[in-house]
Design a protein around this motif. Sequence first.
Motif, short mmCIF file in Angstrom:
data_model
loop_
_atom_site.label_atom_id
_atom_site.label_comp_id
_atom_site.label_asym_id
_atom_site.label_seq_id
_atom_site.Cartn_x
_atom_site.Cartn_y
_atom_site.Cartn_z
N PRO A 119 0.75 -1.16 -0.12
CA PRO A 119 0.04 -0.03 0.11
C PRO A 119 0.81 1.03 -0.18
O PRO A 119 2.27 1.43 0.08
CB PRO A 119 -0.86 -0.25 1.15
N GLU A 340 -1.30 -1.63 -4.95
CA GLU A 340 -2.08 -2.73 -5.06
C GLU A 340 -2.85 -2.37 -6.50
O GLU A 340 -3.16 -3.42 -7.19
CB GLU A 340 -2.97 -2.75 -3.70
N ARG A 407 -5.29 -1.20 10.34
CA ARG A 407 -4.73 -2.21 9.50
C ARG A 407 -4.99 -3.81 9.86
O ARG A 407 -4.57 -4.79 9.14
CB ARG A 407 -3.15 -1.98 9.40
N SER A 451 -3.58 -2.96 3.96
CA SER A 451 -4.60 -2.17 3.85
C SER A 451 -4.51 -1.19 5.14
O SER A 451 -4.16 -1.56 6.01
CB SER A 451 -6.21 -2.55 3.58
N GLN A 499 -16.55 1.93 5.52
CA GLN A 499 -15.13 2.08 6.01
C GLN A 499 -14.59 3.20 6.72
O GLN A 499 -14.10 3.52 7.71
CB GLN A 499 -14.22 2.19 4.69
#
Length: 682
Positions: A119, A340, A407, A451, A499
Amino acid sequence: MAQANVILDKLRAQLNTSDYRKLHWEGSFADYLNIVLEHPGVTRTAYQRLYDMILHHGIEEVYENKDKIIRYKFFTEFAHKYGDAIYGLDRPLMQLVNVFKSAALGFGTERRVILLHGPVGSAKSTIARLLKRGLEEYSRTDEGQLYSFAWRNPDGSGWTKDPMHGEPLQLVPEEFRPALLAELNAKCRKPYPYEIQIKGDLCPYSRYEFRQRLQKYDGDWLKMLEHEVKIYRLVLSEKDRIGIGTFQPKDEKNQDSTELTGDINYRKIAEYGSDSDPRAFNFDGELNIANRGIVEFIEILKLDVAFLYDLLGASQEHKIKPKKFAQTDIDEVILGHTNEPEYRRLQNNEFMEALRDRTVKIDIPYVTRLSDEIKIYEKDFNPEKVKGKHIAPHTIEVAAMWAVLTRLTPPKHANLTLLQKMKLYNGKTLPGFTEDNVIELKKESPNEGMSGISPRYIQDKISNALVSHPDEDNINPFMVLNELEAGLRHHSLIKSEEQYRHYKELLAVVREEYEDILKNEVQRAIAADEEALARLCANYIDNVKAYTLREKVRNKYTGALEEPDERLMRSIEEKIDIPEGRKDDFRREIMNYIGALAIDGKKFDYRTNERLQKALELKLFEDQKDTIKLSTLVSSVVDKATQEKIDVVKSRLIRNYGYNESSATDVLNYVASIFARGQSKK
């Protein structure tokens, strides 16, 4: 003028011209063969030199979850000099160095493009930058020395260096190489882990010069080398474009493969009469100038397809195809990095199977260990760099805590929260969980760290907190947490409302954890009266001793013998969750510990037993909190006696926990408001 001369004289005293002469050594081909016999490492391939450079800085063995990990000091101690130390990536870095080792030994990975994948902000560019800088410095040492050659100009006016700074042994014609190598390998005067080899051939320019000058000496190539060739010490340098190349893709419509493999010099065509004359060609593409070293491809998968085809030959065959010339040998490490989305596009592109097959992917994830994440931010935000502002204790810690939590994947274990999982990863112990459980947790989430929130976002928000409160002499965790939350809604990498809500919930978790940390620190500061703790400990030990020996305790005031004070003992033991059924075991454990110390002639100190110390501090805090009356802090009137006690607590916070006057006052006020609201946890 006199002062300037004094300054210059001090600088002159630091001059070391012998180093300059060593780095600018020049000699004949015969001189170079003597160097090869004395230091065979000068003939190493690019991969061998890179691998040896990393080992040159040393290693240390550490254990992580029962696995032995090799930590390379190049990525820590060497990198620290440049503010680029890498933390928490020991496993990926070990995997990367193993690839270099395999390539150095010729096991196949030297014919691959090494792709750092991860990332944004996961240190991919930092790793590439360190490798380039490390090679530069290594080439200036005796262990890392290497050499190239130059041709005497026909008019005798000087020398022209080989444009791709090739290895001098390539000057030996093909038919003479086996005999020369046999002699060199047999007569090396130092142990050498690799066999001396001559790989590849001269670049087109030097092939042309070789042939032209060989005619002059009627085929006597040894005589030609003696009179027409000069060997010189090669020092790698990215700024001078010697052995270190960097390529960054630009607008796809304007990409030109000559940026990699060089281009025709049209001004010289008139002089030499042909565009296929190597003297009329600039061998200055990134793959040309990076010969003998390393080339970094920034965002490699954003390259135009034509560029990627160039990489196929460069990696697999170690050859490039300059315009109008035959394939040209190269010897260099090809290192790229990508994020990614670009990597997924490569996987989905069936026309890029050849590139995928020639790629070794190394995942570089975000850090998932809290202590390592904290170190990342302490590089930039420390008292030396942040002058004039005090960073309150735990400010960086809570920001790092939130970053790590974003994460981690939620644990499947029903009795484990995400916060507890983070603590386990950070080396903390939790009841009912062992190191084997931590290993299982990591196996459950193999993509953890690929991520989440980037360290760059955290750094930006800490910076905002520092500059957006000009009237404050310190910043505290709440200021940073507010900045982190305020920027979430506009964060470009948050893809969904779900998210966003998840990250916001984690901020609430961190706030709650920080409140607990504060309350614990204030409790310990209140209970940090060494004399009172020693008295309480002595009283507890006297009662435990009497209880385990089935004796009575003498009352120090009345002198009467009394039963051990069960209420006192339990009030201390309950502070560290010792259940009624385990109290006897705990008390015997304490007495056995004291007995073992006595046998060794040592005196018992409660501070050597972490659990007992914590229990005593919590008990003393409970006994003293009402006398200090923290809740009165939020009122406008505080009596003198209480203020004196509060000042003592404040001084302990400053002395023992790193607060300054202002931040210590803020902490006490905040904890006092909690007590005033009756929100203190038991």
